[in-house]
Enzyme design. Structure first.
Site, PDB file in Angstrom:
ATOM      1  CB  ALA A 126      -1.120   0.068   1.416  1.00 56.79           C
ATOM      2  N   GLY A 127       1.799   1.449  -0.891  1.00 57.39           N
ATOM      3  CA  GLY A 127       2.776   2.538  -0.885  1.00 57.39           C
ATOM      4  C   GLY A 127       3.718   2.679   0.411  1.00 57.39           C
ATOM      5  CB  CYS A 128       4.295   5.490   2.513  1.00 56.78           C
ATOM      6  SG  CYS A 128       5.332   5.914   4.297  1.00 56.78           S
ATOM      7  CG  PHE A 129       5.809   0.250   5.675  1.00 51.77           C
ATOM      8  CD1 PHE A 129       6.431   1.076   6.574  1.00 51.77           C
ATOM      9  CD2 PHE A 129       6.764  -0.449   4.714  1.00 51.77           C
ATOM     10  CE1 PHE A 129       7.677   1.063   6.810  1.00 51.77           C
ATOM     11  CE2 PHE A 129       8.196  -0.408   5.055  1.00 51.77           C
ATOM     12  CZ  PHE A 129       8.540   0.372   6.080  1.00 51.77           C
ATOM     13  CD1 TRP A 130       6.976   5.059   7.101  1.00 53.60           C
ATOM     14  CD2 TRP A 130       6.799   3.854   8.931  1.00 53.60           C
ATOM     15  NE1 TRP A 130       8.220   4.628   7.322  1.00 53.60           N
ATOM     16  CE2 TRP A 130       8.195   3.864   8.422  1.00 53.60           C
ATOM     17  CE3 TRP A 130       6.704   2.903  10.129  1.00 53.60           C
ATOM     18  CZ2 TRP A 130       9.248   3.036   8.684  1.00 53.60           C
ATOM     19  CZ3 TRP A 130       7.643   2.124  10.682  1.00 53.60           C
ATOM     20  CH2 TRP A 130       9.061   2.221   9.818  1.00 53.60           C
TER      21      TRP A 130
END
Length: 69
Positions: free
Chosen positions: A10-14
């Site tokens: 999902a893109g950036c995981f943070w």
């Protein structure tokens, strides 16, 4: 309770990790990388787009409390 595991790219995981931690029935969330060709890449290396990795979040959840929908 029979737990299940799912992995989402999902893109950036943070931010995705934070959202999943708020979902009732999700018991664990781990961020990491999937695919790629570089062995044990750093976050900075993955962010360059040159390692072939995708940022992913793997969740462990109780399917009686939360579904894919």
């Amino acid at each position: 309770m029979a737990l299940e595991t799912a992995t989402f790219g999902a893109g950036c995981f943070w931010g995705v990790e934070w959202v999943f931690r708020q979902v009732p029935g999700v018991v664990d969330v781990v961020s990491g990388y999937s695919g790629g060709f570089a062995e044990n890449p750093t976050y900075r290396e993955v962010c360059t787009g040159r390692t072939g990795h995708a940022e992913v979040v793997q969740i462990t959840f109780d399917p009686e409390q939360v579904t894919y929908e």
